[in-house]
Scaffold this active site. Structure first.
Site, mmCIF file in Angstrom:
data_model
loop_
_atom_site.group_PDB
_atom_site.id
_atom_site.type_symbol
_atom_site.label_atom_id
_atom_site.label_comp_id
_atom_site.label_asym_id
_atom_site.label_seq_id
_atom_site.Cartn_x
_atom_site.Cartn_y
_atom_site.Cartn_z
ATOM 1 N N TYR A 151 -9.441 38.050 -137.775
ATOM 2 C CA TYR A 151 -9.059 39.030 -138.806
ATOM 3 C C TYR A 151 -8.736 38.331 -140.131
ATOM 4 O O TYR A 151 -9.207 38.737 -141.194
ATOM 5 C CB TYR A 151 -7.847 39.832 -138.315
ATOM 6 C CG TYR A 151 -7.096 40.587 -139.389
ATOM 7 C CD1 TYR A 151 -7.595 41.770 -139.924
ATOM 8 C CD2 TYR A 151 -5.868 40.128 -139.869
ATOM 9 C CE1 TYR A 151 -6.895 42.461 -140.911
ATOM 10 C CE2 TYR A 151 -5.162 40.804 -140.839
ATOM 11 C CZ TYR A 151 -5.674 41.971 -141.364
ATOM 12 O OH TYR A 151 -4.979 42.655 -142.338
HETATM 13 P P1 NAD Z 1 -4.648 51.388 -141.698
HETATM 14 O O1 NAD Z 1 -5.567 51.103 -140.565
HETATM 15 O O2 NAD Z 1 -3.520 52.315 -141.469
HETATM 16 O O3 NAD Z 1 -5.465 51.888 -142.964
HETATM 17 C C1 NAD Z 1 -6.779 51.474 -143.267
HETATM 18 C C2 NAD Z 1 -7.633 52.717 -143.488
HETATM 19 O O4 NAD Z 1 -8.927 52.298 -143.920
HETATM 20 C C3 NAD Z 1 -7.837 53.552 -142.231
HETATM 21 O O5 NAD Z 1 -7.426 54.889 -142.461
HETATM 22 C C4 NAD Z 1 -9.337 53.462 -141.945
HETATM 23 O O6 NAD Z 1 -9.856 54.656 -141.399
HETATM 24 C C5 NAD Z 1 -9.888 53.155 -143.329
HETATM 25 N N1 NAD Z 1 -11.168 52.414 -143.313
HETATM 26 C C6 NAD Z 1 -11.430 51.286 -142.591
HETATM 27 N N2 NAD Z 1 -12.696 50.898 -142.826
HETATM 28 C C7 NAD Z 1 -13.240 51.781 -143.715
HETATM 29 C C8 NAD Z 1 -14.513 51.907 -144.316
HETATM 30 N N3 NAD Z 1 -15.520 51.051 -144.023
HETATM 31 N N4 NAD Z 1 -14.723 52.934 -145.157
HETATM 32 C C9 NAD Z 1 -13.744 53.814 -145.440
HETATM 33 N N5 NAD Z 1 -12.503 53.753 -144.878
HETATM 34 C C10 NAD Z 1 -12.264 52.740 -144.028
HETATM 35 O O7 NAD Z 1 -4.101 49.953 -142.193
HETATM 36 P P2 NAD Z 1 -2.886 49.568 -143.159
HETATM 37 O O8 NAD Z 1 -1.854 48.921 -142.341
HETATM 38 O O9 NAD Z 1 -2.541 50.735 -144.025
HETATM 39 O O10 NAD Z 1 -3.571 48.428 -144.039
HETATM 40 C C11 NAD Z 1 -4.076 48.700 -145.347
HETATM 41 C C12 NAD Z 1 -4.616 47.417 -145.947
HETATM 42 O O11 NAD Z 1 -3.572 46.455 -146.071
HETATM 43 C C13 NAD Z 1 -5.703 46.721 -145.144
HETATM 44 O O12 NAD Z 1 -6.620 46.170 -146.054
HETATM 45 C C14 NAD Z 1 -4.977 45.623 -144.393
HETATM 46 O O13 NAD Z 1 -5.826 44.553 -144.071
HETATM 47 C C15 NAD Z 1 -3.949 45.239 -145.436
HETATM 48 N N6 NAD Z 1 -2.732 44.636 -144.887
HETATM 49 C C16 NAD Z 1 -1.880 45.383 -144.136
HETATM 50 C C17 NAD Z 1 -0.687 44.826 -143.685
HETATM 51 C C18 NAD Z 1 0.296 45.603 -142.865
HETATM 52 O O14 NAD Z 1 1.311 45.002 -142.469
HETATM 53 N N7 NAD Z 1 0.083 46.883 -142.585
HETATM 54 C C19 NAD Z 1 -0.370 43.503 -144.013
HETATM 55 C C20 NAD Z 1 -1.289 42.762 -144.749
HETATM 56 C C21 NAD Z 1 -2.442 43.354 -145.214
HETATM 57 C C1 UGA Z 2 0.643 42.598 -139.640
HETATM 58 C C2 UGA Z 2 -0.505 43.610 -139.746
HETATM 59 O O1 UGA Z 2 -0.745 44.239 -138.500
HETATM 60 C C3 UGA Z 2 -1.781 42.976 -140.222
HETATM 61 O O2 UGA Z 2 -2.732 43.989 -140.494
HETATM 62 C C4 UGA Z 2 -1.485 42.185 -141.449
HETATM 63 O O3 UGA Z 2 -2.577 41.626 -142.042
HETATM 64 C C5 UGA Z 2 -0.427 41.146 -141.175
HETATM 65 O O4 UGA Z 2 0.765 41.846 -140.803
HETATM 66 C C6 UGA Z 2 -0.124 40.299 -142.374
HETATM 67 O O5 UGA Z 2 1.020 40.177 -142.812
HETATM 68 O O6 UGA Z 2 -1.053 39.715 -142.919
HETATM 69 P P1 UGA Z 2 1.644 41.218 -137.627
HETATM 70 O O7 UGA Z 2 2.501 40.252 -138.380
HETATM 71 O O8 UGA Z 2 1.058 40.784 -136.335
HETATM 72 O O9 UGA Z 2 0.437 41.730 -138.524
HETATM 73 O O10 UGA Z 2 2.527 42.534 -137.463
HETATM 74 P P2 UGA Z 2 3.221 43.267 -136.242
HETATM 75 O O11 UGA Z 2 2.229 43.955 -135.369
HETATM 76 O O12 UGA Z 2 4.297 44.105 -136.812
HETATM 77 O O13 UGA Z 2 3.830 42.074 -135.345
HETATM 78 C C7 UGA Z 2 4.978 41.344 -135.750
HETATM 79 C C8 UGA Z 2 5.362 40.395 -134.614
HETATM 80 O O14 UGA Z 2 5.791 41.171 -133.498
HETATM 81 C C9 UGA Z 2 4.221 39.520 -134.122
HETATM 82 O O15 UGA Z 2 4.666 38.203 -133.949
HETATM 83 C C10 UGA Z 2 3.859 40.089 -132.758
HETATM 84 O O16 UGA Z 2 3.485 39.129 -131.831
HETATM 85 C C11 UGA Z 2 5.153 40.723 -132.325
HETATM 86 N N1 UGA Z 2 4.896 41.873 -131.424
HETATM 87 C C12 UGA Z 2 4.076 42.868 -131.774
HETATM 88 C C13 UGA Z 2 5.527 41.897 -130.184
HETATM 89 O O17 UGA Z 2 6.275 40.970 -129.822
HETATM 90 N N2 UGA Z 2 5.319 42.968 -129.375
HETATM 91 C C14 UGA Z 2 4.502 44.013 -129.733
HETATM 92 O O18 UGA Z 2 4.360 44.977 -128.933
HETATM 93 C C15 UGA Z 2 3.866 43.961 -130.962
#
Ligand code: NAD
Ligand code: UGA
Length: 319
Positions: A151
Site C-alpha cells: 500500500y
Molecule cells: P476511504 O476508503 O474511506 O475513502 C476512499 C474513497 O475513495 C472510498 O469511498 C472509495 O469508494 C473511493 N475510491 C477508491 N478508488 C476510487 C476510484 N478509482 N474512483 C473513484 N472513487 C474511488 O478512505 P479514507 O480513510 O477516507 O482515506 C482517504 C485518503 O486518505 C486515501 O487516499 C488514503 O490513502 C489517505 N490516507 C488515509 C489515512 C487514514 O488514516 N484514514 C491515513 C493516510 C492517508
Molecule cells: C492508517 C490507515 O488505515 C491507512 O490508510 C493510512 O495510510 C495509514 O494510517 C497512514 O498513516 O499512512 P494504520 O496506522 O494501520 O493505517 O491504522 P489503524 O488501522 O488505525 O491501526 C493502528 C494500529 O492498531 C496498527 O499498529 C495496527 O496493527 C493496530 N491494530 C489495528 C490492532 O492492534 N488491532 C486491530 O484490530 C486493528
C-alpha cells in the site's frame, strides 16, 4: 463574488465526506467523485454523504477514476484527491491489483484530466505509510521514504506522479502525508472503529503484536483543516506531514475508549501482521512554519467524539 468550486475525489469515504461537508459550510460548491468500492460496506459511504446530498451546492458523480472517461469532470478551482484503496495490512497478494488500479492508475488519469487546467491547487492525500519503518523519529518530510507495505508503495507512487506532473506542467500540487486519521465515520477496518465496535458488542479486541506500537493519531477535523490551509497557503510542490501532535500506544488508546464507552475490553493478542510499522511520529515543524497549522484535538477528546459516533452507529444497527 463567484463561489469557489471544489472537486473532491473519494467524496463518500471517511476523510472525503468530512472535507465535502466543511467545503459546503465554507460557501464553496462541490463536485464529489466516488465509485463506492466494496472494500467496506457502501451503505456506510452513502450515510457519510447524507448531509451533503441535501445541499444544492453539492453534486455527486459516481465513476471509477481508473476506468471512466474523465472528460465529464467539471472545471474546478481546486482538486482534493482523496480517492484510494486504503488499508495497510490488506495490500498483499492478489489484492495488490486493486491498489495499483485505485492508487496509481486512477491518480495518473486524474492528473492527465487536470493537466493544463487553471487550478489554484491540486491537493494529493498522501500517507505516513510512505515512510514505513522510518529512518528517524520524529520523521521529517525530507527523510528517505522506504515504505513497509505494498500500500505504501502505491501511495508513494501516486505522490511522485502528482509532483512530477507539477514539475513538468505547472500543475500546482501539494501533498499532505496524513498520519493515521481517526474520528467519526472512520473506516470499519481501522483500529479505533474495530475497538469501539467490539466494546459496544461485548466482543474481544484483537491486538496485533504486544499493543505497544504507536501512532501519531490525527483527529479528522485537524486533517480537514490542513487541506483548507494547503489550498489557500501552500506553495506548489510542497509536501507536508499532517500529524496529531502526540504519540499514542494502541493499549493506551484502548484504555481511553474503555472510559468513553463505559466498558471493559477483553484483549486477544495476535502476531503483528506484515507491513505494520511499529511506530509513526510526524515532525510537524514544516507545516507549522509554512501553513500555521497545529493540530487542535488531543487524543482523549478525539476518541470521545469517535466513541459517541460509534455508539449511534451500532445502536441504530440493533434497531
Ligand atoms: P476511504 O476508503 O474511506 O475513502 C476512499 C474513497 O475513495 C472510498 O469511498 C472509495 O469508494 C473511493 N475510491 C477508491 N478508488 C476510487 C476510484 N478509482 N474512483 C473513484 N472513487 C474511488 O478512505 P479514507 O480513510 O477516507 O482515506 C482517504 C485518503 O486518505 C486515501 O487516499 C488514503 O490513502 C489517505 N490516507 C488515509 C489515512 C487514514 O488514516 N484514514 C491515513 C493516510 C492517508
Ligand atoms: C492508517 C490507515 O488505515 C491507512 O490508510 C493510512 O495510510 C495509514 O494510517 C497512514 O498513516 O499512512 P494504520 O496506522 O494501520 O493505517 O491504522 P489503524 O488501522 O488505525 O491501526 C493502528 C494500529 O492498531 C496498527 O499498529 C495496527 O496493527 C493496530 N491494530 C489495528 C490492532 O492492534 N488491532 C486491530 O484490530 C486493528
Amino acid at each position: 463574488m463567484r463561489e469557489p468550486h471544489a472537486l473532491v475525489t473519494g467524496a463518500a469515504g471517511f476523510i472525503g465526506s468530512h472535507l465535502v461537508d466543511r467545503l459546503i459550510d465554507s460557501g464553496a460548491s462541490v463536485t464529489g467523485v466516488d465509485c463506492f468500492t466494496d472494500y467496506y460496506d457502501p451503505s456506510l459511504k452513502r450515510a457519510n454523504l447524507a448531509r451533503a446530498m441535501t445541499s444544492p451546492r453539492f453534486r455527486l458523480m459516481e465513476l471509477d477514476l481508473g476506468a471512466a472517461d474523465l472528460g465529464a469532470l467539471p472545471e474546478a478551482d481546486v482538486v482534493f484527491h482523496q480517492a484510494a484503496q486504503a488499508g495497510v495490512r490488506a495490500s498483499w497478494g492478489a489484492e495488490f491489483a486493486a491498489y495499483t488500479h485505485h492508487n496509481v492508475l486512477a491518480t495518473q488519469r486524474l492528473l492527465e484530466r487536470y493537466r493544463g487546467a487553471k487550478l489554484e491547487r491540486f491537493v494529493y492525500a498522501s500517507s505516513s505509510s510512505v515512510y514505513g519503518d522510518a529512518e528517524r523519529y520524529p520523521t521529517a518530510e525530507d527523510s528517505v521514504p522506504r515504505p513497509f507495505s505494498p500500500y505504501g508503495v502505491t501511495k508513494l507512487a501516486g505522490e511522485h506522479l502528482a509532483l512530477l506532473y507539477s514539475r513538468n506542467f505547472d500543475l500546482p500540487v501539494v501533498a499532505l502525508r496524513y498520519f493515521t486519521v481517526y474520528g467519526p465515520r472512520q473506516r470499519p477496518d481501522m483500529a479505533f472503529h474495530r475497538f469501539a465496535r467490539a466494546l459496544l458488542r461485548g466482543e474481544p479486541i484483537v491486538i496485533y503484536g504486544d499493543g505497544c506500537q504507536s501512532r501519531d493519531f490525527t483527529f479528522i477535523d485537524d486533517a480537514i483543516e490542513s487541506n483548507l490551509r494547503a489550498w489557500k497557503h501552500a506553495a506548489p510542490q510542497a509536501v507536508y506531514n499532517v500529524g496529531g501532535g502526540s504519540q499514542v500506544e494502541v493499549l493506551e488508546a484502548i484504555r481511553i475508549l474503555e472510559r468513553a464507552l463505559g466498558a471493559k475490553a477483553e484483549l486477544r493478542f495476535e502476531p503483528r501482521p506484515p507491513g505494520d510499522p511499529l511506530r509513526t511520529r510526524a515532525d510537524a515543524a514544516r507545516i507549522e512554519r509554512d501553513l500555521g497549522f497545529r493540530p487542535a484535538t488531543p487524543i482523549a477528546r478525539g476518541l470521545e467524539a469517535e466513541a459517541e459516533w460509534a455508539r449511534g452507529l451500532y445502536a441504530e444497527a440493533r434497531r
